[in-house]
Design a protein around this motif. Sequence first.
Motif, PDB file in Angstrom:
ATOM      1  N   GLN A   1      -7.371  -1.631  -1.146  1.00 16.39           N
ATOM      2  CA  GLN A   1      -6.309  -0.657  -1.372  1.00 16.39           C
ATOM      3  C   GLN A   1      -6.258  -0.326  -2.857  1.00 16.39           C
ATOM      4  O   GLN A   1      -6.410  -1.200  -3.694  1.00 16.39           O
ATOM      5  N   GLU A   2      -6.044   0.936  -3.164  1.00 14.64           N
ATOM      6  CA  GLU A   2      -5.884   1.321  -4.563  1.00 14.64           C
ATOM      7  C   GLU A   2      -4.444   1.056  -4.973  1.00 14.64           C
ATOM      8  O   GLU A   2      -3.510   1.468  -4.308  1.00 14.64           O
ATOM      9  N   ARG A   3      -4.273   0.313  -6.068  1.00 15.58           N
ATOM     10  CA  ARG A   3      -2.945   0.023  -6.588  1.00 15.58           C
ATOM     11  C   ARG A   3      -2.644   1.014  -7.699  1.00 15.58           C
ATOM     12  O   ARG A   3      -3.385   1.089  -8.666  1.00 15.58           O
ATOM     13  N   ALA A   4      -1.595   1.762  -7.571  1.00 23.54           N
ATOM     14  CA  ALA A   4      -1.178   2.739  -8.588  1.00 23.54           C
ATOM     15  C   ALA A   4      -2.360   3.612  -8.993  1.00 23.54           C
ATOM     16  O   ALA A   4      -2.568   3.882 -10.163  1.00 23.54           O
ATOM     17  N   GLN A   5      -3.139   4.045  -8.021  1.00 22.45           N
ATOM     18  CA  GLN A   5      -4.294   4.913  -8.213  1.00 22.45           C
ATOM     19  C   GLN A   5      -5.332   4.299  -9.139  1.00 22.45           C
ATOM     20  O   GLN A   5      -6.113   5.003  -9.753  1.00 22.45           O
ATOM     21  N   GLU A   6      -5.362   2.974  -9.255  1.00 27.72           N
ATOM     22  CA  GLU A   6      -6.359   2.326 -10.089  1.00 27.72           C
ATOM     23  C   GLU A   6      -7.490   1.810  -9.210  1.00 27.72           C
ATOM     24  O   GLU A   6      -7.263   1.102  -8.247  1.00 27.72           O
TER      25      GLU A   6
END
Length: 175
Positions: free
Chosen positions: A30-35
Amino acid sequence: MINFKKAFMTSALVLSLATPVAAGAVQPQQERAQERVMVFEKEKITLVNPFARKAKKGQNSAAFVVVQNNCEVGCRIVKATSPLANIVELHTSFEDNGVHKMRPVDFIELAGKTEDGVGEVELKSGGYHVMLIDLTQDLEPGTEIPVTLEMSNGNVVTASYKVKGCCGHCHGPAK
């Protein structure tokens, strides 16, 4: 420079959430805060938020990423390649008498890890970047393209760079 403890904790979290992908990279589920974080354990390189600008076939684009060196010894990024561009160059941007200019560079220095944290260089608009010249196909937002970085120590890392829309600093029209 990133704090070593923070980098270690982030790496541990990423590794605990990750699944293996091609070329030995580990990518979070999963991408966290678009990172987006890609860890290349064998090469001791981490790529953070790799992306490229949208552009049409025959035009130019640029690729950007934060490159982290988890090795005690520094190295250089000496080459970049992508099958989607006829020419790929390492570039730097600068201002000369108020005019924005770019030029190719032979390498981009990447410091080694210290007790204060990992060595890091950010390839970004207005600084160092990978220039994708004479694209062989359209780069559409939401798609991903392969870009390979070669280091002076022999390490080679290939990652998927997410294509994003233009922010006004594009290399050629991106309509």
